[in-house]
Motif scaffolding. Structure first.
Motif, short mmCIF file in Angstrom:
data_model
loop_
_atom_site.label_atom_id
_atom_site.label_comp_id
_atom_site.label_asym_id
_atom_site.label_seq_id
_atom_site.Cartn_x
_atom_site.Cartn_y
_atom_site.Cartn_z
N VAL A 62 0.69 -1.24 0.07
CA VAL A 62 -0.14 -0.08 0.07
C VAL A 62 0.89 1.28 0.03
O VAL A 62 0.44 2.27 -0.24
CB VAL A 62 -1.05 0.13 1.09
N LYS A 63 2.17 1.16 0.30
CA LYS A 63 3.04 2.15 0.36
C LYS A 63 4.42 1.73 0.31
O LYS A 63 4.89 0.80 0.79
CB LYS A 63 2.78 3.20 1.61
N ILE A 64 5.30 2.98 -0.46
CA ILE A 64 6.56 2.52 -0.68
C ILE A 64 7.13 4.00 -0.47
O ILE A 64 6.77 4.95 -0.77
CB ILE A 64 7.13 2.21 -2.00
N GLU A 65 8.36 3.87 0.52
CA GLU A 65 8.95 4.92 0.64
C GLU A 65 10.43 4.81 0.79
O GLU A 65 10.82 3.68 0.93
CB GLU A 65 8.56 5.56 2.10
N GLN A 66 11.34 5.74 0.70
CA GLN A 66 12.80 5.74 0.78
C GLN A 66 13.21 6.50 1.92
O GLN A 66 12.82 7.61 2.09
CB GLN A 66 13.54 6.11 -0.56
N SER A 67 13.86 6.07 2.86
CA SER A 67 14.35 6.74 4.21
C SER A 67 15.56 7.44 3.80
O SER A 67 16.14 7.38 2.85
CB SER A 67 14.75 5.87 5.16
N GLY A 68 15.77 8.53 4.72
CA GLY A 68 17.18 9.30 4.66
C GLY A 68 18.27 8.75 5.34
O GLY A 68 18.20 7.51 5.52
N GLN A 69 19.30 9.46 5.67
CA GLN A 69 20.43 9.11 6.27
C GLN A 69 20.19 7.99 7.64
O GLN A 69 20.71 7.04 7.79
CB GLN A 69 21.38 10.38 6.72
N ASN A 70 19.23 8.52 8.54
CA ASN A 70 19.16 7.86 9.64
C ASN A 70 17.57 7.31 9.89
O ASN A 70 17.17 6.14 10.19
CB ASN A 70 19.54 8.62 10.89
N ASP A 71 16.69 8.52 9.87
CA ASP A 71 15.33 8.20 10.46
C ASP A 71 14.41 8.62 8.95
O ASP A 71 14.87 9.06 8.01
CB ASP A 71 14.85 9.05 11.58
N ALA A 72 13.29 7.92 9.11
CA ALA A 72 12.09 8.03 8.31
C ALA A 72 10.98 8.64 8.95
O ALA A 72 10.49 8.12 9.94
CB ALA A 72 11.83 7.18 7.27
N ILE A 73 10.11 9.57 8.18
CA ILE A 73 8.60 9.85 8.88
C ILE A 73 7.68 9.41 7.89
O ILE A 73 7.82 10.13 6.66
CB ILE A 73 8.80 11.33 9.16
N ILE A 74 6.75 8.51 8.13
CA ILE A 74 5.97 8.17 7.18
C ILE A 74 4.59 8.53 7.55
O ILE A 74 4.32 8.32 8.68
CB ILE A 74 5.91 6.38 6.94
N GLN A 75 3.86 9.16 6.59
CA GLN A 75 2.48 9.58 6.83
C GLN A 75 1.56 8.31 6.94
O GLN A 75 1.60 7.55 6.04
CB GLN A 75 1.82 10.56 5.75
N THR A 76 0.93 8.24 7.83
CA THR A 76 -0.09 7.18 8.08
C THR A 76 -1.54 7.61 8.16
O THR A 76 -2.48 6.89 8.09
CB THR A 76 0.12 6.42 9.10
#
Length: 103
Positions: A62-76
């Motif tokens: 349902v969702k594909i994201e790419q993280s940054g260097q350390n952390d990721a914030i994903i909208q839910t």
């Protein structure tokens, strides 16, 4: 751990499990999702340039994201309430799956 009540009849048994890192690598690669349950977003710590795939309960991506260097914030907030599996792929040999609850 066994706990006996003051009446000396009631007994409760608790199992305590500990996880101990055996190397710095294990500590650095410990991925965390929070808040969980999530409503508006979920933050993923220590994902380090990973592809993040989110699957619903029937296995649909349902969702594909790419993280940054350390952390990721994903909208839910755009996901229906339910239970999801979050797959974090840092390399072909470093794939983790975590449960996420969206409220």
């Amino acid at each position: 751990i066994t706990v006996t009540a003051e009446d000396n009849e009631t007994e409760l048994v608790y199992t305590v499990e500990f996880s101990v890192a055996t190397s710095i690598y294990e500590l650095q690669n410990n991925v965390e999702l929070y808040p969980n349950p999530a409503s508006d977003y979920v933050q993923i710590r220590n994902c380090n340039d990973a592809q993040i795939n989110i699957y619903n309960q029937i296995g649909n991506l349902v969702k594909i994201e790419q993280s940054g260097q350390n952390d990721a914030i994903i909208q839910t907030s755009d996901l229906p309430k339910g239970i999801y599996m979050v797959q974090i792929i840092r390399s072909a040999k470093d794939i983790q799956v975590h449960k996420l609850v969206v409220e």
